[in-house]
Motif scaffolding. Structure first.
Motif, PDB file in Angstrom:
ATOM      1  N   GLY A   6       0.809  -1.207   0.000  1.00  0.00           N
ATOM      2  CA  GLY A   6       0.000   0.000   0.000  1.00  0.00           C
ATOM      3  C   GLY A   6       0.844   1.260   0.000  1.00  0.00           C
ATOM      4  N   PRO A   7       0.261   2.338   0.539  1.00  0.00           N
ATOM      5  CA  PRO A   7      -0.919   2.411   1.403  1.00  0.00           C
ATOM      6  C   PRO A   7      -2.232   2.120   0.668  1.00  0.00           C
ATOM      7  N   TYR A   8      -3.218   1.667   1.436  1.00  0.00           N
ATOM      8  CA  TYR A   8      -4.551   1.461   0.875  1.00  0.00           C
ATOM      9  C   TYR A   8      -5.461   2.645   1.185  1.00  0.00           C
ATOM     10  N   HIS A   9      -4.980   3.552   2.056  1.00  0.00           N
ATOM     11  CA  HIS A   9      -5.773   4.739   2.357  1.00  0.00           C
ATOM     12  C   HIS A   9      -4.855   5.874   2.803  1.00  0.00           C
ATOM     13  N   LEU A  10      -5.145   7.076   2.283  1.00  0.00           N
ATOM     14  CA  LEU A  10      -4.431   8.276   2.702  1.00  0.00           C
ATOM     15  C   LEU A  10      -5.378   9.134   3.542  1.00  0.00           C
ATOM     16  N   SER A  11      -4.929   9.480   4.715  1.00  0.00           N
ATOM     17  CA  SER A  11      -5.742  10.342   5.565  1.00  0.00           C
ATOM     18  C   SER A  11      -4.822  11.384   6.188  1.00  0.00           C
ATOM     19  N   PHE A  12      -5.361  12.142   7.111  1.00  0.00           N
ATOM     20  CA  PHE A  12      -4.574  13.149   7.817  1.00  0.00           C
ATOM     21  C   PHE A  12      -4.834  13.021   9.308  1.00  0.00           C
ATOM     22  N   GLN A  13      -3.926  13.546  10.078  1.00  0.00           N
ATOM     23  CA  GLN A  13      -4.140  13.613  11.509  1.00  0.00           C
ATOM     24  C   GLN A  13      -5.119  14.744  11.806  1.00  0.00           C
ATOM     25  N   ASP A  14      -5.976  14.532  12.794  1.00  0.00           N
ATOM     26  CA  ASP A  14      -6.967  15.541  13.155  1.00  0.00           C
ATOM     27  C   ASP A  14      -7.085  15.593  14.677  1.00  0.00           C
ATOM     28  N   ILE A  15      -8.009  16.376  15.177  1.00  0.00           N
ATOM     29  CA  ILE A  15      -8.168  16.599  16.615  1.00  0.00           C
ATOM     30  C   ILE A  15      -9.638  16.464  16.990  1.00  0.00           C
ATOM     31  N   LEU A  16      -9.892  15.756  18.072  1.00  0.00           N
ATOM     32  CA  LEU A  16     -11.248  15.605  18.604  1.00  0.00           C
ATOM     33  C   LEU A  16     -11.300  16.288  19.963  1.00  0.00           C
ATOM     34  N   VAL A  17     -12.312  17.127  20.165  1.00  0.00           N
ATOM     35  CA  VAL A  17     -12.454  17.870  21.417  1.00  0.00           C
ATOM     36  C   VAL A  17     -13.888  17.735  21.922  1.00  0.00           C
ATOM     37  N   ARG A  18     -14.122  18.196  23.150  1.00  0.00           N
ATOM     38  CA  ARG A  18     -15.473  18.252  23.692  1.00  0.00           C
ATOM     39  C   ARG A  18     -16.248  19.391  23.031  1.00  0.00           C
ATOM     40  N   ASP A  19     -17.551  19.201  22.877  1.00  0.00           N
ATOM     41  CA  ASP A  19     -18.390  20.308  22.430  1.00  0.00           C
ATOM     42  C   ASP A  19     -18.238  21.462  23.408  1.00  0.00           C
ATOM     43  N   GLY A  20     -18.147  22.650  22.889  1.00  0.00           N
ATOM     44  CA  GLY A  20     -18.003  23.821  23.729  1.00  0.00           C
ATOM     45  C   GLY A  20     -16.566  24.211  24.001  1.00  0.00           C
ATOM     46  N   THR A  21     -15.613  23.354  23.616  1.00  0.00           N
ATOM     47  CA  THR A  21     -14.202  23.691  23.791  1.00  0.00           C
ATOM     48  C   THR A  21     -13.835  24.838  22.863  1.00  0.00           C
ATOM     49  N   THR A  22     -13.175  25.829  23.409  1.00  0.00           N
ATOM     50  CA  THR A  22     -12.717  26.962  22.611  1.00  0.00           C
ATOM     51  C   THR A  22     -11.195  27.020  22.634  1.00  0.00           C
ATOM     52  N   GLY A  23     -10.640  27.676  21.648  1.00  0.00           N
ATOM     53  CA  GLY A  23      -9.192  27.866  21.623  1.00  0.00           C
ATOM     54  C   GLY A  23      -8.409  26.746  20.985  1.00  0.00           C
ATOM     55  N   ILE A  24      -9.088  25.715  20.452  1.00  0.00           N
ATOM     56  CA  ILE A  24      -8.382  24.645  19.722  1.00  0.00           C
ATOM     57  C   ILE A  24      -8.951  24.600  18.311  1.00  0.00           C
TER      58      ILE A  24
END
Length: 282
Positions: free
Chosen positions: A125-143
Motif C-alpha cells: 500500500g498504502p490502501y488509504h491516505l488520511s490526515f491527523q486531526d483533533i477531537l475535542v469536547r463540544d463547547g471547547t474553545t481555543g483549539i
C-alpha cells in the motif's frame, strides 16, 4: 570373518546413505514449508488482524463478528488473493507482534507506514491516505489547529505514535496522557481529564459518529497518514499481490463506496478517491 566384516561395512554404508537421503528430503520439505508460510500468496485461508476497538474502522460486535472500513478492505483483499479471511483482534500495541510471532498473515488495522516500523515488518500500500486531526469536547474553545495543542493534555493509545508526532515533528509542547484503548481516551475526554485526542481523522470520525453528541471533530488536516497493510518482513511476492488488489479496489469503485459507506455521514471530508502512490516492495 573377512566376509562378515565386508557385509557389515556394506550395511553401515547403506544405513548412512538412507539417513542422508532422509535428511535431504526433510530439508527440502522444510524449505518448501518455510517458503509457503512466509508468503500470503497461494494460501487458502488468511488470518488478518483488524482493530476490535474503533467504530466504523474495525469493531468487534457483541456476537464476536468484526465490522468497519478496514474489515471490509481486508475481506476484499483476501478475496482478490483467492483466500478466505479469518479475523483476529489487533490493538495498536499488538499489530507488529501478531506478524512477528506468526499469529497473523496480514494486518489491516490503521497501521501507519513509518521507516522505523519498516525495519521490522513489511508494508503493502498504502490502501488509504488520511490526515491527523483533533477531537475535542463540544463547547471547547481555543483549539482550531495543531498549534493550539500547546500546553494541553492529549491522549495517546499504546502502540500509536500520533500524539508524540505532535511534540516531535510539530514541536508543540503538549502533555501526553497514555491509554490502552480509545475508549479510555474518550472517557478521559468527556470527563475533562484531557483536552483532546489526536490521531487519524478516520479514527476520530468513527468515534465522533458513535458518540453522536458531546464531542466535535476540529477538521484541521496535518501530518499525512499513509495507512498500509502489514506483512511479515521480506514477503515481496505477497506485497506485490496485495498492491495489485488495492489497485483493483480503487479502479472498480470499491474504495470510494466503502469510504462513503462508513464515513459519508460523519462530517469527514472524503475528497478525491484515487489509487495511492505505493511505497514499493523490497
Amino acid at each position: 570373518m573377512k566376509k562378515v566384516r565386508m557385509l557389515t561395512t556394506r550395511m553401515r554404508a547403506k544405513r548412512m546413505l538412507a539417513v542422508l537421503a532422509g535428511v535431504a528430503v526433510l530439508g527440502a520439505a522444510g524449505g518448501c514449508g518455510a517458503g509457503a508460510a512466509s508468503s500470503v500468496v497461494g494460501k487458502e485461508r488468511l488470518v488478518i488482524g483488524v482493530r476490535p476497538d474503533l467504530p466504523a474502522i474495525g469493531f468487534r460486535k457483541g456476537d464476536g463478528r468484526f465490522e468497519g472500513f478496514d474489515v471490509d478492505v481486508a475481506a476484499y483483499l483476501a478475496r482478490k488473493l483467492g483466500a478466505t479471511p479469518t479475523f483476529v483482534p489487533a490493538l495498536a500495541a499488538d499489530r507488529e507482534r501478531l506478524l512477528l510471532e506468526g499469529k497473523a498473515d496480514l494486518v489491516v488495522a490503521t497501521f501507519s507506514i513509518t521507516q522505523e516500523r519498516k525495519t521490522r515488518v513489511s508494508f503493502a500500500g498504502p490502501y488509504h491516505l488520511s490526515f491527523q486531526d483533533i477531537l475535542v469536547r463540544d463547547g471547547t474553545t481555543g483549539i482550531a489547529n495543531v498549534r493550539d495543542l500547546a500546553g494541553r493534555k492529549i491522549c495517546e493509545v499504546q502502540g500509536s505514535n500520533a500524539a508524540q508526532r505532535v511534540i516531535d515533528e510539530r514541536q508543540i509542547p503538549a502533555s501526553v496522557v497514555p491509554a490502552s484503548t480509545y475508549d479510555q481516551c474518550m472517557a478521559m475526554l468527556k470527563s475533562g481529564r484531557i483536552d483532546a485526542i489526536t490521531t487519524n481523522d478516520v479514527i476520530l470520525a468513527g468515534l465522533a459518529a458513535r458518540e453522536g453528541r458531546g464531542v466535535r471533530l476540529v477538521n484541521t488536516q496535518f501530518n499525512e497518514q499513509r495507512t498500509g497493510v502489514g506483512l511479515r518482513k521480506g514477503d515481496v511476492d505477497g506485497c506485490e499481490a496485495v498492491n495489485r488488489a488495492i489497485t483493483d479496489m480503487y479502479q472498480d469503485g470499491t474504495a470510494g463506496m466503502l469510504l462513503r459507506k462508513w464515513f459519508g455521514t460523519s462530517g469527514l471530508t472524503i475528497g478525491t478517491v484515487s489509487v495511492p502512490q505505493f511505497e514499493g516492495c523490497s
